[in-house]
Design a protein around this motif. Structure first.
Motif, PDB file in Angstrom:
ATOM      1  N   UNK A 118       0.847  -1.204   0.000  1.00 27.91           N
ATOM      2  CA  UNK A 118       0.000   0.000   0.000  1.00 27.91           C
ATOM      3  C   UNK A 118       0.874   1.243   0.000  1.00 27.91           C
ATOM      4  N   UNK A 119       1.947   1.243   0.803  1.00 25.62           N
ATOM      5  CA  UNK A 119       2.866   2.375   0.786  1.00 25.62           C
ATOM      6  C   UNK A 119       3.429   2.584  -0.620  1.00 25.62           C
ATOM      7  N   UNK A 120       3.924   1.512  -1.237  1.00 25.23           N
ATOM      8  CA  UNK A 120       4.519   1.613  -2.578  1.00 25.23           C
ATOM      9  C   UNK A 120       3.518   2.150  -3.592  1.00 25.23           C
ATOM     10  N   UNK A 121       2.328   1.571  -3.612  1.00 25.86           N
ATOM     11  CA  UNK A 121       1.310   1.997  -4.580  1.00 25.86           C
ATOM     12  C   UNK A 121       0.879   3.439  -4.345  1.00 25.86           C
ATOM     13  N   UNK A 122       0.619   3.773  -3.086  1.00 19.91           N
ATOM     14  CA  UNK A 122       0.175   5.136  -2.765  1.00 19.91           C
ATOM     15  C   UNK A 122       1.263   6.150  -3.095  1.00 19.91           C
ATOM     16  N   UNK A 123       2.517   5.837  -2.785  1.00 15.83           N
ATOM     17  CA  UNK A 123       3.599   6.795  -3.050  1.00 15.83           C
ATOM     18  C   UNK A 123       3.837   6.958  -4.549  1.00 15.83           C
ATOM     19  N   UNK A 124       3.714   5.886  -5.326  1.00 17.82           N
ATOM     20  CA  UNK A 124       3.882   5.996  -6.778  1.00 17.82           C
ATOM     21  C   UNK A 124       2.762   6.834  -7.394  1.00 17.82           C
ATOM     22  N   UNK A 125       1.530   6.589  -6.960  1.00 21.52           N
ATOM     23  CA  UNK A 125       0.398   7.382  -7.468  1.00 21.52           C
ATOM     24  C   UNK A 125       0.538   8.848  -7.069  1.00 21.52           C
ATOM     25  N   UNK A 126       0.920   9.073  -5.829  1.00 22.00           N
ATOM     26  CA  UNK A 126       1.098  10.438  -5.334  1.00 22.00           C
ATOM     27  C   UNK A 126       2.191  11.157  -6.118  1.00 22.00           C
TER      28      UNK A 126
END
Length: 158
Positions: free
Chosen positions: A102-110
């Motif tokens: 979730x951290x990886x996905x959220x940070x990439x989208x952000x």
């Protein structure tokens, strides 16, 4: 472009509802379900943002090389998907998640969102968001992760 018109609003609404479920989940089954749904939606969001970024990048490269480039398509695509900027604070709130996916996905989208649109004013720098950044900056040890977070913060501030 026509497929994008309502998609941004639907993705925003689904993500907002799913994050609420994810943050309220208390039993193992609910957490697992909310987590899977959240990761799927973040993946869809990431694909949308990559598509937009690629179109914008191709248009800018075509302009630089003097071969023209359809700026209207790129501008329309950015405008149609502007509602996705409503997710900036929500994605920031997901960064301290203990789930690394979730951290990886959220940070990439952000990261893609702030590259395409910048920050959405003072809302991005709210005390709650700053607390999330502080928490995640203290907890992450990887240089690549820290650089990405600092790049996001720099884009939000400037």
């Amino acid at each position: 472009l026509t497929f994008c018109v309502g998609l941004a609003h639907h993705i925003c609404n689904l993500l907002i509802e799913t994050v609420a479920l994810y943050l309220k989940a208390d039993d193992k089954s609910s957490i697992k379900t909310a987590n899977a749904l959240l990761l799927s939606l973040l993946d869809i969001l990431h694909c949308m943002l990559m598509y937009i970024a690629n179109i914008v990048r191709q248009t800018l490269q075509a302009q630089k090389s003097g071969t023209g480039g359809d700026t209207q398509t790129a501008e329309d695509l950015l405008l149609i998907n502007k509602p996705l900027t409503d997710l900036i604070s929500l994605l920031i709130q997901l960064l301290p998640s203990e789930d690394t996916e979730i951290f990886e996905s959220a940070s990439q989208c952000l990261s893609l969102l702030v590259q395409l649109y910048g920050g959405n004013g003072q809302e991005s720098m709210s005390p709650e968001n700053m607390d999330s950044f502080a928490e995640v900056l203290k907890s992450k040890k990887g240089i690549r992760q820290l650089k990405l977070l600092l790049r996001i913060i720099r884009r939000l501030v400037s």
